[in-house]
Scaffold this active site. Structure first.
Site, short mmCIF file in Angstrom:
data_model
loop_
_atom_site.label_atom_id
_atom_site.label_comp_id
_atom_site.label_asym_id
_atom_site.label_seq_id
_atom_site.Cartn_x
_atom_site.Cartn_y
_atom_site.Cartn_z
N TRP A 201 68.14 53.10 72.80
CA TRP A 201 68.86 52.54 71.67
C TRP A 201 67.92 52.53 70.45
O TRP A 201 66.73 52.23 70.59
CB TRP A 201 69.32 51.10 72.00
N ASP A 368 83.43 45.97 59.44
CA ASP A 368 82.87 46.15 60.78
C ASP A 368 83.27 44.99 61.69
O ASP A 368 84.23 44.25 61.41
CB ASP A 368 81.33 46.32 60.68
N ARG A 445 76.16 42.53 76.74
CA ARG A 445 76.60 42.10 75.40
C ARG A 445 77.81 41.16 75.52
O ARG A 445 78.76 41.22 74.75
CB ARG A 445 76.95 43.29 74.52
N LYS A 478 86.17 53.21 62.74
CA LYS A 478 84.91 53.35 63.49
C LYS A 478 85.22 52.85 64.89
O LYS A 478 85.50 51.66 65.08
CB LYS A 478 83.83 52.51 62.82
N ASP A 480 84.03 52.00 68.39
CA ASP A 480 82.75 51.66 69.00
C ASP A 480 82.89 51.46 70.51
O ASP A 480 84.00 51.28 71.03
CB ASP A 480 82.23 50.36 68.34
N ASN A 482 80.26 49.45 73.24
CA ASN A 482 78.94 48.82 73.19
C ASN A 482 78.33 48.40 74.51
O ASN A 482 77.46 47.54 74.53
CB ASN A 482 79.00 47.60 72.27
N ASP A 550 71.97 53.12 65.42
CA ASP A 550 71.94 51.87 64.65
C ASP A 550 70.68 51.79 63.79
O ASP A 550 70.57 50.96 62.90
CB ASP A 550 71.97 50.66 65.59
#
Ligand code: GLA
Length: 756
Positions: A201, A368, A445, A478, A480, A482, A550
């Site tokens: 990452w 976001d 997460r 966007k 994502d 995660n 990121d």
């Protein structure tokens, strides 16, 4: 471009531009690899399979069939009948026996290229240049009743060869596919290097080159995504091969889930490259009459090093993989609120950012994470795709309208594949999260992965995303993802089919993205996965750009973008200017350098524009203008790597040249200043040697700006090249002198246009 069957020789010859791929049928049944490389155009090449030397073919020496199997250059190797090198296919029969031997039965040569059901793949494009042709080789294992179709396609405008494989159970019993790779390729080569991309990452896709040693070497993922750590790519290259010279053989996987990319140097000095779905955790039950298609592998050969390989991949992906209507369109310059506010925003803050951004020429606000449910930290609410009215009391359509009134577009973030334990969705449907009964699923997460092998879950996700998109004029998403997968259990799949879940999950993702592509054709989709954990050709089929990482630190980005641009066109690389000190590494880099580095990608901002100094805001305006000027060139041009900071530890340099060779843009980053040094000579590439190029005035300005960083009483010396017009040959063979600049992390761009 063409595919020929040379009946007398038992050969299939695929020609694609300056390359040739030859397949041979040994002993009437064994499908072997004869040759891949520069065009040779000689039908006598079948001897390259070495079947005239010991152990010969089984019909001449049945007593040594095992030795034959273990050294024959198989086009598609199988497990259990004598080839002890890494195999592509391992099948278990209903009775529990493993073994498979494929015999050639027949073939078809087709115009065009069949689609792969449910999978992303390269396609035949319009016009004469976009044409494709496909060879299908039918093979069979007579004991299992298994039919295997090996598919090879070539295109008129590319030297790449793309491969896929389909397995059909024509027997009476179910078959258990324990391992289905898509392709292997055998070649000679004792002194070769292996090139892969690796990282983690915030430092994805760094180039990793090492000597290929005896034995098996691989990169892989069993994380449920292609991953930050490894990339579904490998290249075997001559030890002396570099940017512009030497042989390179590359494979790249058009897939977004678990993979292996492997190379094996075997006892006789032969190298086998392999690529496909990772067999770890995989087993597919192939019922009677059912078929299974393995995702596509792109094979590229370059006789002129990595640079040519790169340009082949770029052109192939632009011409035959990316479908978005944005492919050749200017992408809006966006500002994303993530690093500006994280979860701490409301519509007032968003509108402040949007207003300031619009004034400086930015063209889209992207909202976001954190706009839905009760989400104020990276835990909770995933799955509850309803706007958080505490943050956006006027609701989404009104916010979008307000943003659009400022003259800019609106984009939004989703993480549709996930569910938080603390969410209404999870409370209602705990079984929709992947889990193994009796085992507490692992959180990562603070979230779980939805079981997208279930149609009702896919439909729920679709409904949530599409409802939001229909509720307001949203121009960009966007998408994502995660976390990586654990507890890969599908409670509806049944005992025998658990090994299918990883792949079925990815098919669910593809179904969702296909629907998005079909039903919202004007939407700009950017895929993302904790930064760049699912940056792969599979996702590129659905979204013309993917978030690279990121990490937006300009220096770290040099390595990430070098590795990414090795395979992907620059227009596919999501790149933004972010705040300093950088939020991940804490480094302070000049605003210009951050702009120059992001200019090599889709370009945008991810910072709190309301807190910038007036100087920085003015610089945004300048960068916006630069982007408008250079974006068509960056998006459509040929990419050349001139120097690599990862290699030399001092400076980085790349160049983009228009297809017509009438424009070129060079970006040079001095990572570390060196004391008491002369100007650096760099050699441009890809220009027309006889043509005259003018170094544009505005970029002289840009250089002066860098010079102004010298102490004011120091005398500024411009490069020793007289005048502003240079011949292509001079810039390529004589070189361009880049002056030393004061300071670390400083950069300069040179823009050349052809004047004669
Ligand atoms: C991921 C993305 C980031 C941001 C966050 C939000 O890490 O890569 O850009 O969207 O999620 O949670």
């Amino acid at each position: 471009m063409g595919i020929e069957y040379l009946k007398n020789e038992g050969l299939f010859r695929l020609t694609a531009q300056d390359t040739e791929y030859v397949i041979g049928i040994a002993d009437g049944v064994y499908v072997g690899h004869v040759y891949y490389g520069r065009k040779i155009d000689d039908s006598r090449c079948g001897y390259l399979m070495r079947t005239d030397e010991k152990p010969f073919v089984p019909s001449n020496n049945i007593k040594d069939k095992g030795s034959f199997a273990d050294c024959f250059p198989w086009e598609y190797s199988t497990w259990g009948v004598g080839d002890y090198r890494e195999s592509c296919l391992r099948v278990r029969s209903a009775d529990g026996y493993r073994g498979c031997e494929l015999h050639y039965e027949g073939h078809r040569i087709l115009d065009g290229k069949p689609r792969l059901p449910g999978l992303p793949a390269t396609f035949e494009a319009g016009g004469k240049e976009g044409k494709a042709a496909t060879l299908e080789l039918d093979c069979r294992d007579h004991v299992l009743g298994l039919k295997v179709i090996l598919r090879y396609s070539v295109f008129a405008d590319s030297p790449a060869v793309v491969r896929s494989v389909e397995l059909i159970n024509e027997g009476q019993q179910p078959l258990y596919l324990e391992k289905v790779l898509t392709a292997c390729m055998d070649m000679d080569g004792e002194d070769v290097d292996l090139l892969t991309l690796g990282g983690s990452w915030a430092r994805e896709r760094h180039m990793v080159r090492r000597p290929l040693c005896f034995g098996k070497q691989m990169v892989s993922s069993c994380r449920g995504e292609s991953g930050h750590q490894d990339h579904p790519f490998l290249a075997v290259m001559g030890r002396d091969a570099g940017q512009d010279r030497g042989d390179v053989y590359a494979m790249h996987f058009v897939y977004s889930g678990n993979f292996v990319a492997e190379a094996e140097l075997s006892q006789f000095g032969s190298v086998r490259m392999l690529m496909g779905i990772n067999p770890e955790g995989f087993e597919w039950v192939l019922g009677q009459g059912e078929s299974f298609t393995a995702p596509e592998v792109v094979c590229v050969y370059s006789d002129q090093g990595l640079g040519k390989m790169t340009r082949i991949f770029h052109d192939l992906y632009r011409g035959h993989l990316i479908r978005s209507s944005y492919l050749h369109k200017k992408r809006p310059i966006l500002i994303n609120n993530w690093e500006a506010t994280y979860f701490d925003f409301d519509s007032r803050r968003l509108l402040e950012i949007a207003r300031e951004a619009a004034e400086r020429g930015i063209e889209m606000l992207v909202l976001d994470d954190g706009w839905f449910g009760q989400r104020n930290e990276p835990a909770g609410s995933l799955g509850d795709w309803k706007v958080n009215e505490k943050k956006i009391p006027e609701k989404l359509p009104c916010l979008v309208e307000e943003v659009k009134k400022l003259g800019i577009e609106f984009g939004i973030w989703f993480e549709p594949e996930m569910v938080s334990p603390d969410s209404d969705l999870y409370r209602e449907h705990p079984d929709w999260a992947m889990h193994i009964p009796g085992r507490e699923p692992v959180q990562s997460r603070a979230q779980y992965v939805l079981d997208l092998s279930r149609q009702e879950v896919v439909d729920y996700v679709w409904q949530s995303v599409s409802e939001i998109l229909k509720s307001a004029p949203i121009s960009y998403v966007k998408w994502d993802m995660n976390r990586q997968m654990t507890d890969v259990g599908g409670c509806c799949l049944g005992r025998e089919h658990q090994g299918e879940l990883f792949h079925r999950y990815i098919l669910g993702v593809y179904e969702l993205q296909e629907r998005l592509h079909r039903e919202f054709p004007d939407l700009l989709l950017e895929n993302c996965a904790s930064g760049g954990a699912r940056f792969d050709p599979g996702m590129l089929y659905y979204s013309p750009q993917i978030w690279c990482s990121d990490d937006m630190d300009a220096v770290e980005r040099l390595a990430i973008q070098e590795g990414t641009a090795l395979l992907y066109p620059l227009g596919a690389m999501g790149a933004h200017v972010s705040a300093c000190p950088n939020h991940i590494v804490g480094r302070i880099t000049p605003f210009e350098t951050r702009g120059h580095v992001a200019m090599a990608g889709t370009f945008g901002y991810e910072l709190d524009i309301t807190r910038l100094s007036e100087d920085e805001k003015n610089m945004i305006q300048e960068q916006v203008e630069m982007y408008h000027r250079f974006q068509p060139l960056v998006r459509e041009g040929d990419y050349y790597r001139i120097a690599s900071w990862s290699e030399n530890h001092r400076y980085d340099c790349w160049q983009v040249v228009s297809k017509e060779k009438d424009e070129a843009l060079v970006t040079y980053v001095q990572v570390l200043a060196e004391p008491n040094q002369r100007s650096r000579k760099i050699y441009l590439k890809g220009l027309a040697p006889e043509a005259e190029y003018r170094l544009e005035e505005e970029d002289e300005e840009c250089r002066k700006e860098e010079f102004s960083m010298l102490d004011s009483d120091e005398k500024v010396t411009l490069p020793s090249m007289d005048g502003k017009i240079y011949k292509g040959a001079l810039l390529m063979y004589g070189g361009l002198l880049v002056p030393r600049m004061k300071g670390d992390f400083v950069s300069v761009m040179y823009h050349f246009t052809r004047v004669g």
